[in-house]
Structures are given as C-alpha cells and as structure tokens.
Design a protein around this motif. Structure first.
Motif, PDB file in Angstrom:
ATOM      1  N   GLY A 224       0.812  -1.211   0.000  1.00 40.64           N
ATOM      2  CA  GLY A 224       0.000   0.000   0.000  1.00 40.64           C
ATOM      3  C   GLY A 224       0.841   1.255   0.000  1.00 40.64           C
ATOM      4  O   GLY A 224       2.075   1.216  -0.119  1.00 40.64           O
ATOM      5  N   THR A 225       0.161   2.378   0.152  1.00 36.86           N
ATOM      6  CA  THR A 225       0.790   3.696   0.113  1.00 36.86           C
ATOM      7  C   THR A 225       0.995   4.208   1.533  1.00 36.86           C
ATOM      8  O   THR A 225       0.162   3.975   2.416  1.00 36.86           O
ATOM      9  CB  THR A 225      -0.090   4.676  -0.687  1.00 36.86           C
ATOM     10  OG1 THR A 225      -0.308   4.155  -1.998  1.00 36.86           O
ATOM     11  CG2 THR A 225       0.565   6.044  -0.799  1.00 36.86           C
ATOM     12  N   TRP A 226       2.106   4.910   1.722  1.00 36.75           N
ATOM     13  CA  TRP A 226       2.444   5.461   3.031  1.00 36.75           C
ATOM     14  C   TRP A 226       2.786   6.942   2.899  1.00 36.75           C
ATOM     15  O   TRP A 226       3.442   7.356   1.944  1.00 36.75           O
ATOM     16  CB  TRP A 226       3.645   4.730   3.633  1.00 36.75           C
ATOM     17  CG  TRP A 226       3.403   3.271   3.873  1.00 36.75           C
ATOM     18  CD1 TRP A 226       3.415   2.261   2.951  1.00 36.75           C
ATOM     19  CD2 TRP A 226       3.092   2.659   5.127  1.00 36.75           C
ATOM     20  NE1 TRP A 226       3.126   1.060   3.554  1.00 36.75           N
ATOM     21  CE2 TRP A 226       2.935   1.269   4.893  1.00 36.75           C
ATOM     22  CE3 TRP A 226       2.956   3.140   6.430  1.00 36.75           C
ATOM     23  CZ2 TRP A 226       2.626   0.380   5.906  1.00 36.75           C
ATOM     24  CZ3 TRP A 226       2.650   2.247   7.446  1.00 36.75           C
ATOM     25  CH2 TRP A 226       2.490   0.885   7.191  1.00 36.75           C
ATOM     26  N   ALA A 227       2.335   7.732   3.871  1.00 33.31           N
ATOM     27  CA  ALA A 227       2.811   9.106   4.023  1.00 33.31           C
ATOM     28  C   ALA A 227       3.915   9.071   5.068  1.00 33.31           C
ATOM     29  O   ALA A 227       3.722   8.540   6.168  1.00 33.31           O
ATOM     30  CB  ALA A 227       1.683  10.024   4.474  1.00 33.31           C
ATOM     31  N   VAL A 228       5.078   9.601   4.724  1.00 35.26           N
ATOM     32  CA  VAL A 228       6.241   9.545   5.610  1.00 35.26           C
ATOM     33  C   VAL A 228       6.607  10.978   6.014  1.00 35.26           C
ATOM     34  O   VAL A 228       6.928  11.813   5.162  1.00 35.26           O
ATOM     35  CB  VAL A 228       7.440   8.866   4.922  1.00 35.26           C
ATOM     36  CG1 VAL A 228       8.607   8.742   5.890  1.00 35.26           C
ATOM     37  CG2 VAL A 228       7.041   7.498   4.374  1.00 35.26           C
ATOM     38  N   PHE A 229       6.539  11.259   7.316  1.00 34.99           N
ATOM     39  CA  PHE A 229       6.809  12.591   7.839  1.00 34.99           C
ATOM     40  C   PHE A 229       8.153  12.575   8.568  1.00 34.99           C
ATOM     41  O   PHE A 229       8.380  11.739   9.444  1.00 34.99           O
ATOM     42  CB  PHE A 229       5.710  13.019   8.810  1.00 34.99           C
ATOM     43  CG  PHE A 229       4.325  12.988   8.212  1.00 34.99           C
ATOM     44  CD1 PHE A 229       3.809  14.090   7.542  1.00 34.99           C
ATOM     45  CD2 PHE A 229       3.541  11.843   8.307  1.00 34.99           C
ATOM     46  CE1 PHE A 229       2.541  14.053   6.987  1.00 34.99           C
ATOM     47  CE2 PHE A 229       2.269  11.795   7.759  1.00 34.99           C
ATOM     48  CZ  PHE A 229       1.766  12.901   7.088  1.00 34.99           C
TER      49      PHE A 229
END
Length: 288
Positions: A224-229
C-alpha cells in the motif's frame, strides 16, 4: 475533511435518538469509517462515541426536567432500562436523572461542535508519499496504554527489558524500508482514546520472504501507500506534536486519508540520552 466533519455533526444532531450507522454515514460522506473516527478524535479531543453520548444526554436533560416517564425517555435515547440510562446520564452530568428532576441540576451541557480550519503556514511538515510492497514487522511486542503526551512508561519498560545484544540482533535482521530499529503501534483504537490499549512492537521491517525467528513476534503488513513525515527536535515532544499536526493541518489540506494498518516510527538519529532525535513517522494512507 473539515466540511465532512461538520456534515457529520449535523447528521448526528438530526438523528440523536437513533442508532448511529457510522459505516453507512462514512460512505455517504465520501470517506472511510476508520479515517473519520481518527480525524474526529484528533481534532475534537474526544472519541466520536463520547461526543454522541454527551450530546444525547445534554438533549435528554431537557426532557428529564419535565414530567415525562423516565423509562420512556431512556428508551427514546437508545437505553433498554432506566438503570442503564441513569449510568450514562450520571457519567455526563455528575448526577442521576432523579436528582436533576428534583433539584433542577447540576447539568453539564455539551455544545454542538463546529470544526474550522485555520491555515497559518508556519509549521510545514516534511513529507513524502511512497508505495511499498507487502512486508513484515518482526520484534518483541507488548500491550500498552495509549498516551498522547509525554513518555510512555510501559513502552520504556518494555524496551529496557531487552538486552543490548537483542537490539543488535534485530538491526541485523532489517532488510527493507522502513530501515533500522522501529517503534510500531498496531491495533490502535479507531477513536484514538487515551488510555485504550494498543500493541507496541519494538523491531524491524523485513521482506515477506525473510524467515522469522520463532522467538519473535510478527505483524504482516499489506502492500500500500504510506505518508512519511520527517521530524527533528525534542523527543518525544516533537514527534507527538507532528502526529497531532497531521490531523489538524496535513490531512485536511491534502487528498489522502488514513487506512487501517500500523503506524511506524523509525529513529534515524538521536542524542545519547535520547533527549532529541530525528525520526520518520510512517502512516498508512489511501487517496481520499
């Protein structure tokens, strides 16, 4: 997202005496139940279920002050008995319906919420979006309470119980992103209620073909897709502030929503006493 939350509040108000079909409402509002619960809790400072209960009891108080049958009022607001209704009423108002009827109070009113987005632009989040194939998180897990601010002593105890050699062993197993030793939060209450239990795993990420030692716990993570901060500063305060900012600033301003899955913190650099750190916060997302 702000508009969706305000429409949700309006729908709750229109159907206070009915069972809340949150899955159906989420679909009609164009989002997922998981994301809606997390965003509501993060921005309102209380779980959605708690807000509904407070609003029901606030409106029910007006009827309790009348001369209507208490059982009828209880049933109208979704309770099968006056005892269950009285417990919920007392939890909100600090007094039972009989006492309030006799004395006219005390009453604690929960106002109807209104969400507003204030864009200041002075706290940018360093973010990247990445698609990842399926992988595993392996390490040592424990059930711990969710704490929104400050150090979590149960997590500290869990990590401290592992010998230094075990940290080195885990790091040697890591063979995919997120790299290095990871702090994993899984099975988190969708309402993000403080004090609720979650599964904390101290470990690493490995590919699906990597053998998992029998003495380690494993969490399977789907593709899946991840937002990485990326966050740098005092630890854990900067990380917790960034976590809150994702709900208050980033998600309302970007075409992404949370999807079920673990959240992951990768510590890239840290001071010797762990007073400051540079981290990456990985959150599973999908297009809104």
């Amino acid at each position: 997202m702000i508009g969706i939350l305000n429409r949700l509040v309006g729908l709750i108000e229109d159907h206070l005496t009915e069972e809340l079909d949150l899955a159906g409402l989420s679909g009609s509002l164009g989002t997922s139940e998981y994301h809606l619960r997390r965003m509501f809790s993060s921005l309102a400072g209380m779980p959605l279920s708690e807000y509904v209960r407070r609003r029901r009891m606030a409106v029910a108080a007006a009827e309790v002050l009348g001369d209507g049958d208490l059982l009828g009022i209880a049933v109208r607001y979704g309770y099968g008995s006056t005892e269950a209704f009285s417990r919920a009423f007392r939890a909100v108002h600090g007094a039972g319906p009989g006492e309030v009827r006799r004395n006219g109070g005390p009453l604690r009113t929960q106002p109807q919420l209104r969400f507003r987005l204030i864009v200041e632009g002075n706290n940018p989040l360093d973010t990247r979006i990445t698609d990842r194939p399926a992988f595993r998180l392996v390490g040592h897990s424990a059930r711990v309470p969710l704490i929104h601010h400050g150090v979590n002593p149960r997590i500290q105890e869990h990590i401290a119980s592992l010998p230094a050699s075990e940290h080195l062993r885990l790091k040697a197993l890591s063979d995919t992103e997120p790299a290095g030793l990871l702090q994993v939060s899984a099975d988190v209450d969708p309402d993000y209620t403080e004090g609720s239990e979650l599964t904390y795993l101290h470990g690493v990420a490995v590919g699906t073909a990597t053998p998992v030692p029998e003495d380690l716990d494993a969490i399977e993570v789907s593709a899946g897709t991840w937002a990485v901060f990326r966050i740098a500063g005092p630890y854990p305060a900067a990380l917790q502030s960034a976590w809150a900012a994702t709900a208050a600033d980033w998600f309302p301003s970007n075409p992404w929503q949370l999807r079920p899955g673990p959240s992951i913190v990768a510590v890239l650099e840290r001071a010797a006493d762990f007073s400051t750190a540079t981290c990456e916060l990985w959150m599973p997302v999908e297009r809104a």
